[in-house]
Design a protein around this motif. Structure first.
Motif, PDB file in Angstrom:
ATOM      1  N   ASP A  39      -5.813  -0.853  -4.577  1.00 34.63           N
ATOM      2  CA  ASP A  39      -5.259  -1.507  -3.401  1.00 34.63           C
ATOM      3  C   ASP A  39      -6.257  -2.544  -2.880  1.00 34.63           C
ATOM      4  O   ASP A  39      -7.191  -2.201  -2.173  1.00 34.63           O
ATOM      5  CB  ASP A  39      -4.949  -0.455  -2.335  1.00 34.63           C
ATOM      6  N   GLU A  40      -6.052  -3.778  -3.246  1.00 35.57           N
ATOM      7  CA  GLU A  40      -6.967  -4.856  -2.867  1.00 35.57           C
ATOM      8  C   GLU A  40      -8.426  -4.475  -3.097  1.00 35.57           C
ATOM      9  O   GLU A  40      -9.227  -4.483  -2.180  1.00 35.57           O
ATOM     10  CB  GLU A  40      -6.755  -5.242  -1.405  1.00 35.57           C
ATOM     11  N   SER A  43       0.842  -1.206   0.000  1.00 34.04           N
ATOM     12  CA  SER A  43       0.000   0.000   0.000  1.00 34.04           C
ATOM     13  C   SER A  43       0.867   1.242   0.000  1.00 34.04           C
ATOM     14  O   SER A  43       0.573   2.227  -0.681  1.00 34.04           O
ATOM     15  CB  SER A  43      -0.902   0.030   1.236  1.00 34.04           C
ATOM     16  N   GLN A 103      -8.082   0.090  -0.225  1.00 39.79           N
ATOM     17  CA  GLN A 103      -8.424  -1.193   0.384  1.00 39.79           C
ATOM     18  C   GLN A 103      -9.738  -1.104   1.158  1.00 39.79           C
ATOM     19  O   GLN A 103     -10.606  -1.965   1.073  1.00 39.79           O
ATOM     20  CB  GLN A 103      -7.270  -1.526   1.341  1.00 39.79           C
TER      21      GLN A 103
HETATM   22 MG   LIG Z   1      -2.190  -2.611   2.390  1.00 41.06          MG
END
Ligand SMILES: [Mg+2]
Ligand SMILES: Nc1ncnc2c1ncn2[C@@H]1O[C@H](COP(=O)(O)OP(=O)(O)OP(=O)(O)O)[C@@H](O)[C@H]1O
Ligand SMILES: Nc1ncnc2c1ncn2[C@@H]1O[C@H](COP(=O)(O)OP(=O)(O)OP(=O)(O)O)[C@@H](O)[C@H]1O
Ligand SMILES: [Mg+2]
Ligand SMILES: O=P([O-])([O-])[O-]
Lengths: 296, 289, 263, 273, 273
Positions: D188-189, D60, D108
């Motif tokens: 991010d994810e 991240s 995320q």
């Molecule tokens: Mg992360």
């Protein structure tokens, strides 16, 4: 894996621990009851003191009489309601944006040291006695306005001094509520390349709305209730102002100016102005409640 | 990621945004210069009076001469009484409103609005009320206690509203996860919510102290005018703000000492605010980390 | 071993006029110094509070900044302790040097609105008046035979110093305040001047010799005929012992022939 | 399947593809403590790069350097060099607002703004100069359809976005970024909060974006199967002595089938996918 | 593998197993709008139940009823009946504090408290009467090892937990809950923020808890492969006319191999796992 002796690890807790929350709630209820009682006591006190003249001349006299001249038994409070309303409104309308901008400045624009210095300054201003503001207004501001348009002591002077006085209230409350805006929002906004202003206007201010609202309420209260400074710079002539340069008298100044010399009905009539002031505030509170309900 | 303390200034800006940022610097600049003007006046007028003797001797010739020692003591005692009473009541009520009263609950709304009304009651009405209730009905007379209690009523709405705002800004997740761990509300409050709400509480405190220490009208009728060194809380004692008011409005030739006293008042305030933020910082630290 | 009743009688409370309070405080301090063990608390809050508290027995002595009205003489005993005069003030750069009584009346009634009409510059007049109920106002109205509703004020003020600050900051203002206070400020360099009234110069001298027409007594009142400590204090406050204090507060001591003494 | 087609297409082109973003000796520190160090790689134009690696290895943190979001984090400093076309991203003079419009980010943790669903999309559009409200509305419909949210929320566009479920929130955040049509997407994810269906929708979307609209996408994911399915290139980050390092960066096929590094080999084989 | 062994073990026992938690006609409303309706099922003791379904179908909402966290959400009302042993959970007289200690929760979005890493674990322990600080320290070490976080954070136990990466935060939250040794664990997508390794650690941990310490675990997951790997029972929620419904609840084997419901069949087969 941690192998516990389950029973001894969490012994049966004593009565107090089980009852802790219960006690807390009742303690809190007791404390807020005190706060509630204070309000009722003040209201009751004002009513008791105002009653004699209300019984004698009735409530309408305070709106219908020719003038405010308690020595000659006329009790018209309407010009002073205007005085109170206009100074309050002017000051709140000026101080709110200035205060919010100041708080935004502290949070999002100023580098750390400047921000904390500025905060300290504002905190100080919150504690300067109203006499000092009034004094400053009288010897600095009023002569300045007098040069623009005599007599200088005026609605404008009142608004200016009040604005300075309530600015710390709104600034500090706004500042505290901006501190609580979730950083994810700011991060999200930055990630989309939004401008600082767009972020502030569309995200920061709406998320801090309830805090800002509290700030406005508190500053309005202070603006309405302020006495000494207003008394010194407003001119205190009982009249409905035609322009911002006209002198006005607020309800609070009326009480402060005359209470010390008032006897009997005159004194009682001053308490009516106190009661009326409370009435004005109650109306505002109801309005605030409606706005609040609308918003949520 | 821990992002509290994000600064926008770190982004560089273009176009309209730049203009707006300029404005954001301009307003504080104006506010600051106005206040420096006022503060400068006070400092210029007061710095000459300020010396050790001024702080440690009693006033002479109705305050034109001499110092302010008894007045300083009375002021601090009045403030002490005010905070000792208003802090627990204020914070307690704020907690009840923010944590134990649903937002739409009529009782909560009523209390909140009543507090707003209380916040707008003029200080002179508080003074007359305090005189009638604390001094006469409760028989405390003109005393530091009467004055402190009257001020406590005055600062209550400020304290409550600011603390409540601080509390309601704490993320709901903390409450949820704390509850899910079977932590009692009392502990959640003490260890999680209050520390997180300290900035709000601090604002209430600073505003409340400011209002209390600057108050004149409410104290004339309660804590009184006597400028003798108080020996108990039941003695009458003159506060600094009353002293300033008297010297500037009622005593001819008192301006110099009025400025001196105002400067002392501001210095005290600076000190108290610094202590308050230090303590609250410490509180939130000891409980948080 | 003193009992509480004794202690009680060693304490005296005075409340009332803010004009009298500083003087009374000073007298009280001197009295305390001469009578160890005695405590005298002086509170302020206005003349009407003085009368009210004296009636209700909340204060041993009330302070008022005027003489008793006829309607009040029944209820109270009054003892003047000093004399205060009311003078008309202008800002010092105002070219007007004197005003006749009629001109003052016309100015306050709004019939004269510009300094030009009384020999000054072409500028509107800012009329500074006192708030309802103040004894200075009553005195002023009585002398110039006006009623408060006839007055067209531009500024209404409360305390003395507010009047001085308002007028000294406004070249076109006219007001009236305590002579002693004005004299003191003038000598301290405040831009003010006192006008003569009815042809009599406004000064502490003319006040003292009784020739200045606008004056009021600063008065202590009691509900009952004073006795004990109360009597002792009032006598002290009227004695020559305190004349220096009276003068230090810019008032004039009462001439002995006018003094009403405690029986 | 589209996937295999475009994958094959790319593999042939690799040599010719111009690197869009060149990252050189990039390091990031939180209060002087490094989160990752000395990362050097080139992101090819019009490709999907997946970044994988254990929790806490700086994935991240790596993403937030690329569009200077790291500026916003107190105590965070970045060193090294990032070149995007002719633009030196880390230069203090770079216009970050414009940069971040070019490089969109999906976090995320979904973070829609506390406003209505529709406004979450229209407000940034307005900010970026889309004045016509009909046009904005069309874009809203288009991007919500793209992320498969349209049918779920079309009747409640005025509702507060915070009342959406986790997955809905995330898809809204993707939609709102797409509305700005960035050149590069950092994700991010993005699927970690999604159910398999929405996840599938987003994957298809990613491929479509890359295919039809020539996006360059950098995606952090924990789901190796997902990386395999969509990525053209894959990078592995790993913690070494408390500090993240780039272990391997290679075309996906090579990364999964014939990795150079032992660690990569262990990672792609030895774990439950 | 342990997995298959215990799974087989359980499948035989199903008939004998005592239901630990009986849920009857449970519905949840946000401001009168239902999130899910009329859910009836029994959670067997000492089992792992996976809940799957599309985003927004009420899975998270379902979990928060089970330990009355729904009380804390303004405008949220619950109807129906939940019986845990002899305890009527939804009764207003139930001691929620004790209840929530018995039923631990891991949230979808990791939310450690804003205190030090260590204090995140010791604070609830202290609250529940673990007075001895050495003992608390031991527990901290133990549970951090259990979730595979010990080696990563052992040198920075005093750091603020908010500085952890997403995955680290989530594992800390799991550790903090385990430290209290609840009987039942509710997990709302506990692995969605985790990389495959940590994810594997958590899965193993879940199995171990269930196996050795007789935990009963209810887990919401989007990862069908994961559900397959660990679950004894699986429930499918689905949105029908804007409101969540329980479509099927069955032993995992049956659920994945021979579902009764058409929707289940489509779901377990037709999607990218
Ligand atoms: Mg992360
Ligand atoms: N704001 C911060 N302050 C201090 N340290 C931080 C901060 N943010 C992250 N870290 C640390 O930097 C390292 C890298 O964090 P990062 O969030 O980049 O990891 P990640 O690879 O994204 O992990 P995950 O897969 O769990 O999201 C971690 O050790 C983390 O604890
Ligand atoms: N606090 C709330 N207020 C109003 N509506 C809500 C609230 N929380 C959730 N909802 C709504 O209730 C429904 C169910 O939400 P829930 O969070 O239980 O879904 P979920 O199955 O957990 O989804 P996901 O897999 O995306 O987490 C959704 O439509 C959501 O928008
Ligand atoms: Mg969910
Ligand atoms: O307070 P007064 O002296 O003006 O009555």
């Amino acid at each position: 894996m941690w192998k516990p002796k389950t029973l001894s690890l969490f012994p049966l807790r004593n009565w107090f621990k089980y009852r802790k929350d219960f006690l807390l709630v009742w303690l809190l209820r007791g404390l807020s009851a005190i706060a509630g009682i204070v309000i009722l006591l003040i209201l009751g006190f004002l009513l008791r003191e105002a009653l004699p003249v209300l019984e004698e001349v009735g409530i309408t006299a305070f709106f219908r009489d020719d003038s405010w001249n308690p020595g000659e038994k006329s009790y018209n409070l309407v010009p002073m309601i205007w005085g109170t309303g206009l100074t309050m409104m002017g000051a709140v309308l000026l101080a709110t944006p200035l205060g919010i901008v100041s708080a935004l400045f502290c949070h999002y624009y100023a580098p750390m040291p400047i921000a904390s210095l500025y905060r300290r300054l504002i905190e100080l201003l919150a504690g300067i006695p109203s006499v000092v503001y009034g004094f400053w207004g009288l010897v600095v501001l009023v002569p300045l306005i007098n040069r623009l348009h005599p007599p200088g002591t005026s609605l404008l002077a009142g608004i200016a001094v009040l604005t300075l006085m309530i600015l710390p209230t709104i600034t500090l409350v706004a500042d505290a509520s901006f501190a609580k805006v979730p950083p994810e929002y700011l991060m999200g906004a930055a990630a989309m390349g939004l401008s600082s202003w767009g972020t502030i206007w569309q995200i920061v201010i709406p998320s801090a709305k309830s805090g800002l609202f509290t700030g406005v309420i508190l500053e309005t209260g202070r603006a309405i209730g302020e006495t000494m400074a207003v008394l010194m710079v407003c001119g205190n002539v009982v009249q409905t102002p035609d322009s911002i340069f006209d002198p006005v008298r607020t309800l609070t100044a009326n009480i402060a100016l005359e209470m010390a010399y008032a006897l009997d009905n005159h004194r009682s009539a001053l308490f009516v102005s106190g009661l009326l002031l409370l009435g004005v505030i109650i109306v505002l509170a109801i309005a605030a409640e409606l706005v609040d309900r609308e918003a949520s | 990621m821990n992002l509290s303390g994000l600064k926008m200034i770190r982004q560089n800006q273009y176009g309209l945004d730049k203009v707006i940022s300029l404005f954001f610097w301009l307003v504080p600049l104006i506010v600051t210069s106005l206040f420096i003007w006022i503060l400068g006046d006070i400092i210029r007028g007061g710095i000459g009076q300020l010396n050790w003797a001024f702080l440690t001797t009693a006033p002479l010739d109705t305050g034109r001469q001499g110092g302010i020692a008894p007045i300083l003591v009375s002021t601090l005692l009045i403030l002490g009484v005010c905070l000792a009473v208003s802090l627990p009541i204020g914070i307690g009520t704020a907690i009840l409103l923010a944590e134990f009263t649903p937002n739409h609950n009529w009782f909560g709304r009523l209390v909140r609005r009543s507090l707003d009304v209380l916040a707008g009651v003029p200080s002179i009405v508080f003074g007359l009320f305090g005189n009638a209730f604390f001094a006469k009905t409760l028989g405390l007379g003109f005393s530091i206690l009467s004055g402190g209690l009257t001020l406590a009523c005055m600062v209550l709405p400020i304290l409550i509203r600011a603390t409540e705002t601080g509390l309601s800004a704490v993320p709901q997740e903390y409450r949820l996860s704390s509850a899910s761990l079977g932590i009692s509300r009392t502990s959640t409050l003490w260890h999680l919510l209050l520390p997180a709400a300290t900035p709000g509480l601090l604002v209430g405190l600073v505003l409340g102290i400011g209002r209390a220490i600057a108050e004149t009208a409410a104290l004339i009728f309660t804590s009184g005018y006597v400028d003798r060194m108080p020996t108990s809380l039941l003695d009458s004692g003159r506060s600094l703000s009353i002293h300033i008011f008297d010297l500037s409005m009622n005593v001819t030739g008192g301006d110099a000492n009025a400025y001196g006293s105002a400067l002392v008042l501001i210095l005290i305030l600076l000190l108290i605010n610094a202590i308050a933020s230090y303590l609250s910082g410490k509180y939130s630290k000891t409980l948080k980390v | 071993n003193q009992n509480s009743a004794n202690l009680e009688s060693n304490k005296l409370t005075l409340t009332g006029s803010s004009t009298v309070a500083p003087l009374a405080s000073e007298i009280a301090k001197k009295f305390e110094a001469e009578h160890p063990g005695v405590r005298i608390d002086v509170q302020t809050g206005g003349s009407s509070r003085g009368l009210a508290d004296a009636t209700q027995g909340l204060a041993d002595i009330g302070m008022i900044s005027r003489a008793l009205k006829d309607s009040e003489t029944e209820q109270f005993q009054s003892y003047a302790i000093a004399q205060d005069g009311i003078g008309i003030i202008l800002e010092s750069s105002n070219p007007v040097q004197s005003l006749s009584n009629q001109q003052v009346v016309d100015i306050y009634q709004g019939k004269i609105n510009n300094w030009q009409e009384v020999g000054g510059e072409d500028a509107p007049i800012t009329v500074v008046n006192k708030a309802e109920g103040r004894s200075t106002l009553e005195l002023f109205l009585k002398y110039f035979q006006l009623t408060n509703s006839q007055i067209q004020a531009d500024v209404i003020i409360g305390d003395n110093q507010q009047g001085i600050k308002t007028v000294s900051g406004n070249q076109n203002a006219i007001g009236y305040v305590s002579i002693g206070a004005a004299e003191r400020d003038i000598s301290a360099g405040v831009p003010l001047k006192l006008l003569s009234v009815g042809g009599v110069e406004a000064s502490t001298e003319t006040l003292q010799d009784g020739s200045f027409p606008l004056s009021r007594p600063l008065t202590l009142v009691t509900k009952e005929t004073p006795s004990g400590l109360t009597k002792e204090f009032i006598e002290f406050a009227q004695s020559e012992n305190v004349h220096d204090l009276v003068e230090a507060q810019n008032f004039v001591p009462i001439s002995p022939q006018k003094l009403v003494q405690v029986p | 399947m589209t996937k295999s087609i475009h994958n094959n297409l790319d593999r042939h082109k690799i040599a010719e593809i111009q690197p869009l973003m060149q990252i050189h000796q990039l390091s990031l520190f939180y209060n002087q403590k490094p989160a990752f160090k000395d990362v050097t790689l080139s992101i090819p134009q019009n490709s999907i790069t997946a970044i994988v690696g254990a929790s806490g290895c700086g994935k991240s943190s790596f993403l937030i350097c690329l569009n200077r979001l790291s500026d916003l984090i107190p105590g965070c400093t970045v060193s090294g060099h990032i070149q995007l076309g002719t633009l030196n991203i880390l230069s203090p003079k770079a216009n970050t607002t414009a940069l971040r419009r070019r490089i969109g980010t999906i976090f995320q943790k979904p973070n829609p703004f506390p406003m209505s669903i529709k406004k979450n999309i229209t407000f940034p559009l307005k900010e970026h100069g889309v004045k016509d409200s009909q046009q904005r509305h069309n874009i809203v419909e288009q991007v919500l359809k793209d992320v498969g949210l349209w049918s779920e929320v079309k009747d409640r566009l005025q509702d507060n976005a915070l009342t959406l479920s986790g997955g809905q929130k995330q898809r809204l955040c993707i939609a709102r970024t797409l509305a700005l049509q960035p050149e590069i997407l950092l994700m991010d994810e993005p699927c970690s909060a999604l159910d398999p269906i929405s996840s599938g929708i987003v994957e298809d979307l990613i491929l479509r974006l890359r295919q039809k609209y020539n996006y360059t996408i950098i995606i952090v994911t924990h789901n190796l199967a997902q990386a395999k399915r969509i990525a053209d290139y894959t990078a592995l980050f790993w913690v070494d002595k408390g500090c993240g390092r780039l272990i391997e960066f290679a075309p996906a096929e090579q990364f999964f089938n014939a990795p150079n590094n032992e660690l990569t080999k262990a990672y792609v084989n030895g774990i439950k996918g």
